[in-house]
Design a protein around this motif. Structure first.
Motif, PDB file in Angstrom:
ATOM      1  N   ASP A   1      61.163  46.072  93.010  1.00 29.89           N
ATOM      2  CA  ASP A   1      62.429  46.435  93.131  1.00 29.89           C
ATOM      3  C   ASP A   1      63.285  45.054  93.420  1.00 29.89           C
ATOM      4  O   ASP A   1      62.546  43.959  93.632  1.00 29.89           O
ATOM      5  CB  ASP A   1      63.089  47.498  93.672  1.00 29.89           C
ATOM      6  CG  ASP A   1      62.763  47.480  95.265  1.00 29.89           C
ATOM      7  OD1 ASP A   1      62.115  46.368  95.815  1.00 29.89           O
ATOM      8  OD2 ASP A   1      63.161  48.450  96.139  1.00 29.89           O
TER       9      ASP A   1
ATOM     10  N   ALA B   1      69.534  47.996  95.953  1.00 28.00           N
ATOM     11  CA  ALA B   1      68.482  48.367  96.510  1.00 28.00           C
ATOM     12  C   ALA B   1      68.309  48.673  98.040  1.00 28.00           C
ATOM     13  O   ALA B   1      68.042  49.718  98.419  1.00 28.00           O
ATOM     14  CB  ALA B   1      67.177  47.306  96.199  1.00 28.00           C
TER      15      ALA B   1
ATOM     16  N   ALA C   1      67.778  48.681  91.972  1.00 24.04           N
ATOM     17  CA  ALA C   1      67.582  49.687  92.983  1.00 24.04           C
ATOM     18  C   ALA C   1      66.288  50.594  92.512  1.00 24.04           C
ATOM     19  O   ALA C   1      65.893  51.451  93.448  1.00 24.04           O
ATOM     20  CB  ALA C   1      68.735  50.493  93.313  1.00 24.04           C
TER      21      ALA C   1
ATOM     22  N   HIS D   1      70.498  51.843  98.309  1.00 24.26           N
ATOM     23  CA  HIS D   1      69.467  53.171  97.919  1.00 24.26           C
ATOM     24  C   HIS D   1      68.835  53.416  99.033  1.00 24.26           C
ATOM     25  O   HIS D   1      68.583  54.592  99.269  1.00 24.26           O
ATOM     26  CB  HIS D   1      68.841  52.541  96.555  1.00 24.26           C
ATOM     27  CG  HIS D   1      67.967  53.563  96.017  1.00 24.26           C
ATOM     28  ND1 HIS D   1      68.425  54.708  95.543  1.00 24.26           N
ATOM     29  CD2 HIS D   1      66.769  53.690  96.304  1.00 24.26           C
ATOM     30  CE1 HIS D   1      67.250  55.627  95.176  1.00 24.26           C
ATOM     31  NE2 HIS D   1      65.945  54.898  95.674  1.00 24.26           N
TER      32      HIS D   1
END
Length: 517
Positions: free
Chosen positions: A85, A509, A62, A512
């Protein structure tokens, strides 16, 4: 590791510059050197992306890694901000892989003839195109994102207009007209966000998660940016440039157009809209979901119309319309605003790049052998009988077709399944009955997709090889084709059997981005 990311952009840019060097007295020798240069540079870029993936900290997908952040245009606060990422890394690797395979394929199958530019020009444009594609996935500033988004337009325009076939110039003109107009609208949204928030930095804007931006500002920005990205995605009804562009483009142009350029639009929706203007995105999500569901069915019905006998359907055009349907699943997953749906969208992005890239390679080879991609001409009265005449090519076409229709165990299955799961239980605040309706419509689209792809396999792969055909004695899989296509087939199988390879990267990710934490 940030040096690797910078080198990813500088290496193909330097390679493109080298193609401008004096050619020498022998143009043919200069073209051969240029093609070898293109293969070497794209191969080196692929190795760098593999190294980047190996060095990537998979325990922190993330977080942005390999970060470079320096001031570039202080007057307006634009920074040279790069990073990857778990969302962008698979797309970077996919871009490098497809570009390298296209460079390898072009060493033997580059279009030539009167009026066709030199191979040096082709290699220079291919490398410049790679710079723009890679930059789109690694820049973390809205202004840089816009510039990278635009860099790809000119090389792709000339690849279609100069190395394509059929109505190539009108197709190229339509491609650049649609995408430029969409980009102009998108830029308005970027400027609105930048002026209201005081920064163009995508990580800072994502961390703010819409705070400091009024709901009206978010809706206007999401609408402008969404329209620009939807053109590239392509979302129905902004897709009409795509079939002509694919039909006229050379094989490598179609592979990169479907495998990478379409992903730039959907990547932008995830990277920009979801975390930066979440309120505006939530307001527009039901409309995006509706367009996505219509796109799934529309693409499948268009393909069914093209595949029926007597329709004079072009196989490349059919695959282009299939992309409208498949990208509809991606958009539906994004519109659900759930981790499950967005993860499915990102997975489907990669799967579509692998599978459709393989399909366009195989169809390009058929067009080279038969001189046409017209289904009626290929199939004739008894079928093209690829299983009998060129069994390896027939097997690869059938493999790509069943992967595209979403057969469990292959890459096409997981993304579409997760996207529909996301629609089954959308984010709070979205109408569940509406998204359930979208899910049912998309499910109908999967049935229609299976129908037209199985009809393609029946008409092109089956038949009596002893019966007369356009070309009864065609060569089977050549060595350079095997080198170009095998990695895509292998990765399609790997992603289908081991989906955690991608989902393990994207899931933290995505959470997030959606949470803004």
């Amino acid at each position: 590791m940030n040096a690797v990311l910078i080198a990813l952009l500088l290496l193909p840019l330097a390679g493109a510059a080298l193609t401008l060097a004096p050619a020498g007295p022998d143009p043919a020798a200069a073209d051969r050197r240029a093609l070898r240069l293109g293969t070497a540079v794209t191969g080196a870029v692929l190795l760098l992306t593999v190294a980047l993936a190996a060095w990537f900290d998979h325990a922190r997908p993330a977080e942005m890694q390999a970060v470079t952040d320096v001031s570039w245009i202080p007057a307006i606060g634009v920074r040279l901000h790069l990073g990857v990422d778990g969302i962008s890394l698979p797309l970077v690797v996919l871009t490098a892989l497809l570009t390298f395979l296209c460079a390898v394929y072009s060493t033997r199958r580059l279009p030539s003839g009167e009026g066709v530019p030199s191979a040096r020009s082709f290699v220079g444009l291919l490398l410049l195109l790679e710079v723009g594609m890679l930059a789109t996935f690694v820049v973390l500033d809205l202004v840089l994102f816009f510039l990278a988004f635009e860099i790809v337009l000119i090389p792709m325009y000339f690849l279609i207009a100069r190395w394509g076939g059929g109505q190539k110039v009108p197709a190229a003109n339509r491609f650049i007209l649609y995408t430029l107009l969409g980009s102009a609208v998108m830029l308005l949204g970027f400027l609105l966000i930048g002026t209201k928030a005081g920064t163009f930095d995508m990580t800072r804007l994502a961390a703010a998660h819409g705070s400091g931006l009024s709901h009206t500002t978010q809706v206007l920005a999401a609408l402008c940016i969404g329209i620009g990205l939807a053109v590239k995605a392509p979302a129905w009804p902004l897709h009409s440039w795509l079939p002509d562009a694919h039909t006229s483009a050379p094989t490598v142009g179609s592979v990169l157009l479907a495998g990478v350029l379409l992903k730039m639009g959907t990547y932008g929706l995830v990277r920009v809209l979801l975390p930066i203007v979440p309120g505006g995105t939530a307001t527009l999500a039901p409309y995006l979901g509706a367009l996505a569901a219509v796109g799934v069915v529309y693409g499948a019905l268009a393909c069914l119309a093209l595949v029926r006998p007597g329709a004079k359907g072009d196989l490349k055009r059919l695959i282009a319309f299939s992309s409208v349907g498949h990208m509809g699943f991606v958009l539906l997953g994004i519109a659900s605003l759930t981790p499950v749906g967005v993860n499915g969208a990102l997975f489907a992005n990669i799967a579509h790049g692998l599978i459709t890239g393989l399909l366009f390679f195989v169809v390009g080879a058929l067009k080279d052998r038969y001189g046409t991609a017209d289904l009626d001409t290929l199939a004739g009265a008894t079928g093209a009988a690829l299983y009998g005449r060129a069994p390896r090519i027939g097997a690869l076409l059938a493999f790509a077709a069943v992967a595209s229709l979403g057969l469990p165990g292959l890459a096409g299955f997981w993304g579409e399944l997760l996207a529909m799961f996301g629609a089954f239980d959308p984010a709070a605040g979205l109408s569940r009955p509406a998204f359930l309706t979208y899910m049912v419509i998309a499910g109908l689209g999967t049935l229609l997709t299976a129908a037209y792809l199985l009809l393609v396999v029946k008409r092109v792969c089956m038949g009596d090889p002893e019966q007369p055909a356009v070309a009864s004695d065609i060569p089977d899989l050549r060595a350079y084709e095997a080198v170009s296509w095998t990695p895509l087939a292998a990765l399609t199988l790997l992603a289908g059997l081991w989906p955690a390879l991608l989902l393990g990267l994207s899931d933290p990710a995505v959470k997030h981005l959606l949470g803004g934490g």
